[in-house]
Design a protein around this motif. Structure first.
Motif: not given
Length: 215
Positions: A88-91, A97-104
């Motif tokens: 499992g992964v968690k930001i 994170a990616t710049p697309l959505d740093k929370k998702k």
């Protein structure tokens, strides 16, 4: 704003490809797959099995970024642990994170060994950097919304900037569960060139996979 996010994500994806290849030049395997039995990365760091693939079931996937950091290729520290189950992964914990959505959405390294109808790709034993939804990815998530990493329009835009603009050929491949963001799966057609985007379907892509072991 949208164009800026896509451009930044493309830039980071290319930079991570360069760093992963430089890492492999030094250690002979991609990040996460390298054995740490001799303590080269320090104590308590993720230990790969050096089989040529980065596998989440062996905790190599969440360990990739920890090894990159300990080897001095990225500045941010990651702990290499699994979140929400095996792999499992968690930001901010074990992946960036990616710049697309740093929370998702997050960047991960991964490989696959066997064919599966979920993966609309022609080859299954390659290594890639993937954009996935996090923190639920690979741990207790359910289809379709929990795994949705980006809109089809975003996936198309990235493919056009980085590759051939087609979802199932080249270096950048659509990651679609069944036919959510593409018209058909590669496994159904036998010909990846026949797979087309479905930009107006209203369904998301579960991400994109960018192969880093092919030119």
């Amino acid at each position: 704003i949208e164009s800026s996010k896509i451009n930044k994500t493309v830039s980071e994806l290319r930079q991570y490809e360069i760093l992963a290849k430089q890492f492999k030049d030094v250690y002979h395997y991609f990040p996460g797959d390298v054995s740490n039995s001799d303590g080269k990365f320090g104590s308590g760091v993720s230990n790969g099995n050096q089989d040529g693939t980065v596998r989440y079931g062996h905790l190599e996937m969440p360990g990739s970024w920890e090894q990159l950091n300990r080897a001095g290729f990225v500045d941010t520290a990651y702990d290499g642990s699994s979140v929400n189950g095996v792999g499992g992964v968690k930001i901010g914990v074990n992946v960036p994170a990616t710049p697309l959505d740093k929370k998702k959405t997050a960047f991960i390294f991964e490989s696959h060994h066997t064919a599966n109808s979920v993966w609309n790709v022609a080859e299954y034993t390659r290594t890639w950097i993937q954009i996935v939804a996090a923190p639920t990815a690979f741990g207790g998530a359910s289809y379709p919304t929990d795994y949705a990493a980006m809109t089809t329009a975003r996936a198309m835009a990235m493919d056009e900037k980085m590759d051939d603009g087609k979802p199932a050929t080249g270096k950048l491949i659509a990651y679609s569960y069944s036919t959510q963001c593409v018209n058909t799966s590669w496994t159904s057609t036998g010909d990846p060139s026949l797979v087309q985007w479905k930009p107006n379907s209203g369904y998301p892509c579960y991400g994109i996979r960018y192969y880093i072991d092919r030119d």
